[in-house]
Every structure is written in structure tokens, then in C-alpha cells.
Design a protein around this motif. Sequence first.
Motif, short mmCIF file in Angstrom:
data_model
loop_
_atom_site.label_atom_id
_atom_site.label_comp_id
_atom_site.label_asym_id
_atom_site.label_seq_id
_atom_site.Cartn_x
_atom_site.Cartn_y
_atom_site.Cartn_z
N ASP A 11 0.81 -1.21 0.00
CA ASP A 11 0.00 0.00 0.00
C ASP A 11 0.85 1.27 0.00
OD1 ASP A 11 -2.45 -1.39 0.07
OD2 ASP A 11 -2.23 -1.70 2.23
N ARG A 12 2.13 1.13 -0.26
CA ARG A 12 3.03 2.30 -0.22
C ARG A 12 3.54 2.60 -1.63
NH1 ARG A 12 5.91 -0.16 5.05
NH2 ARG A 12 7.80 0.76 4.20
N ASN A 13 2.66 3.12 -2.47
CA ASN A 13 3.00 3.45 -3.87
C ASN A 13 3.70 2.30 -4.58
OD1 ASN A 13 1.97 6.12 -3.68
ND2 ASN A 13 3.84 6.72 -2.59
N PRO A 14 3.07 1.15 -4.64
CA PRO A 14 3.73 -0.01 -5.25
C PRO A 14 3.94 0.17 -6.75
CG PRO A 14 1.43 -0.50 -4.86
CD PRO A 14 1.69 0.84 -4.23
N LEU A 15 5.04 -0.36 -7.21
CA LEU A 15 5.36 -0.35 -8.64
C LEU A 15 5.83 -1.74 -9.01
CD1 LEU A 15 5.97 1.17 -11.33
CD2 LEU A 15 8.28 1.58 -10.43
N SER A 16 5.14 -2.34 -9.99
CA SER A 16 5.53 -3.68 -10.43
C SER A 16 6.70 -3.59 -11.39
CB SER A 16 4.36 -4.38 -11.13
OG SER A 16 3.36 -4.70 -10.20
N LEU A 17 7.65 -4.48 -11.21
CA LEU A 17 8.84 -4.53 -12.06
C LEU A 17 8.93 -5.90 -12.69
CD1 LEU A 17 11.25 -3.01 -9.42
CD2 LEU A 17 10.26 -1.78 -11.34
N CYS A 18 9.40 -5.94 -13.94
CA CYS A 18 9.51 -7.21 -14.64
C CYS A 18 10.64 -7.13 -15.66
CB CYS A 18 8.19 -7.53 -15.34
SG CYS A 18 8.22 -9.05 -16.29
N GLU A 19 11.45 -8.15 -15.72
CA GLU A 19 12.50 -8.24 -16.73
C GLU A 19 12.35 -9.58 -17.43
OE1 GLU A 19 15.05 -7.65 -19.29
OE2 GLU A 19 15.26 -6.09 -17.75
N ILE A 20 12.20 -9.57 -18.76
CA ILE A 20 12.06 -10.82 -19.51
C ILE A 20 13.43 -11.46 -19.70
CG2 ILE A 20 11.25 -11.88 -21.64
CD1 ILE A 20 9.04 -10.69 -19.92
N GLY A 21 14.40 -10.67 -20.12
CA GLY A 21 15.79 -11.11 -20.15
C GLY A 21 16.11 -12.20 -21.15
N LEU A 22 15.50 -12.15 -22.34
CA LEU A 22 15.82 -13.14 -23.38
C LEU A 22 17.08 -12.71 -24.13
CD1 LEU A 22 12.48 -14.21 -25.10
CD2 LEU A 22 14.21 -15.72 -24.12
N VAL A 23 18.04 -13.59 -24.23
CA VAL A 23 19.25 -13.32 -25.00
C VAL A 23 19.26 -14.31 -26.16
CG1 VAL A 23 21.75 -13.20 -24.98
CG2 VAL A 23 20.45 -12.57 -22.93
N THR A 24 19.17 -13.79 -27.40
CA THR A 24 19.12 -14.65 -28.57
C THR A 24 20.45 -15.37 -28.73
OG1 THR A 24 19.78 -12.78 -29.90
CG2 THR A 24 17.42 -13.22 -29.73
N PRO A 25 20.52 -16.44 -29.57
CA PRO A 25 21.76 -17.21 -29.68
C PRO A 25 22.99 -16.33 -29.85
CG PRO A 25 20.03 -18.30 -30.88
CD PRO A 25 19.45 -17.00 -30.39
N THR A 26 23.94 -16.54 -28.96
CA THR A 26 25.08 -15.64 -28.83
C THR A 26 26.38 -16.43 -28.81
OG1 THR A 26 23.72 -14.10 -27.57
CG2 THR A 26 26.09 -13.87 -27.32
#
Lengths: 140, 134
Positions: A11-26
Amino acid sequence: MSMSARPRARDRNPLSLCEIGLVTPTSPHALTQRWAYTVPARRRAQVHHVFCRVVRVGGAAALGLAVARVQRTTAGGSVAQILRSRIYSTVSSTVGQIVGWGPGALLLNPGDTLAGATSDASTGGTVSYQLSYTAMEFDL
Amino acid sequence: MSMSGRPEWYDRNPLAVGALYESGALAPHATTQRFIYTVPAGRRAVIHSALAAVMRDTAAAPLGSAQALVTTDVSARFTAPQLRDNTVGAVAQQVLAPGAILPAGGVVEGYTTDNSTGGTCLFWLSFSATEFDA
């Protein structure tokens, strides 16, 4: 509701964070940071889940260890490794250990950093990676 | 919800703590402590994550058991993967979100051991936690 004087984290100004983080063939590479999240001043964050996966795509000529990892570094410089996935095979389509979990609402304080990085010590060949997380940031 | 009227644990002077040990190639060795963390007086700690892994680097002759351990209070094991595979690249790994609350004086320790003869292994040990006022 909480009986304490302060509202709860959500309840304290929540902010959702998300990182997909896909690295193509390297191709093989030294340790490389793919993303980093640093908690802003006067905020905290609870990490809800972290996920790592490593997949051999193209066979290597000389095999080395390919790694995806997620680490927490505190503002003071203390490091903890939260998750690690690795592969040591030159067979195409081999999937390294897939590791995903909810790390008990891992708490990050102002200035703490959560970062995903990859490396591959092979010669030739390619590897794909995924390093992801979800979290909620809230007022201190 | 806190019915006690006390702030939640994350509002009681939280401090991130943890440890990370990454070995180079290690020959067989007796059980060896790699880190220890002790909860200070007047504090508690919630353990968020424990990670232990061991990978065969060069073959042993004969093969024994190589183990990486993250424990609490000496004998209670959070993670203790055991490797009994002589294939180079073979891995044993465990990760856990214990959620355990340790009181003042509680400890988290990391150990490695390998009772093979010859050969080498790589080891990884880590934990993350938040310390807060008791």
C-alpha cells in the motif's frame, strides 16, 4: 489492515517490475551483464521470482562452460548469488539446468542491485539464455 | 498482518546480508568451511535464498563423493548437493528459498568436501538474507 502505524508494503505506492531477459543465440563471450535493477533512493523492493535458463543452439568447436546467473549486490558491495544455470555440452538443443523460484520475498534496500549476467568459455558455437525476475518496489 | 502493533520486519532497520564463494578447480579435500555468518545480538535474520553447486572439472581415480553445503546451526542443511559422477561437466546443484527466521546467535555456514582421489571439482556456495531488529 496492519495494526502498526505504517501501511504495509503493497500500500506504499507499489510499482511492479519485470525483466524478460531473453538473449538470442550468442557466441562465446566473457562475463556480460544483461540487465541490472537498482533500487532508487527512499524506496525498497521485494523480489517475487527469479528464473534462469541456458540452451545450447550451435555446437562448439572446443567446449567451455556457459552460464547465466542472477546476483544481488548491496549498496555496501556484499554479493550473493541468487540463481545460476549452466551448460557443459556441445550437443545442439541441449538444455542446461532450468532454475526458477520465488526467493522468499527477497528484500532489496535503497542502492541494492539485482543483476543478470551471462558468459560462455567455449570456442565457436552459440548459446541462448533467459534471465528474468519480477518484483514490487514501494516507499521506504 | 501484524496484530502486535509492531512494524513489519522490513521496516525494522533492515540490512541485506549474504555471502558468495566461487572456487577455482579444487583437488580432493576434507570438509572445509568457506564462510560463516552469525546473527548479531538484538537482531534476527530471514533467509531468502541458499545456493550450492559442485561440478566435476577433471576426472578422479577413484571417484568419491564431492559435496557443497549451506547449513544453519552446524547440522541443519539448507542445501547439500552431492556429486558422484566422474564425467567432466557433470553438475549437482540445489537452490532453495528457506524463508527461515534465525534468532540472534543463529548461523549460516558454507562448506565443501571431496573424498575422491585425484581429479578436481568447481564449487559454488551462496546465501542471501535480511537482518532486522528483534
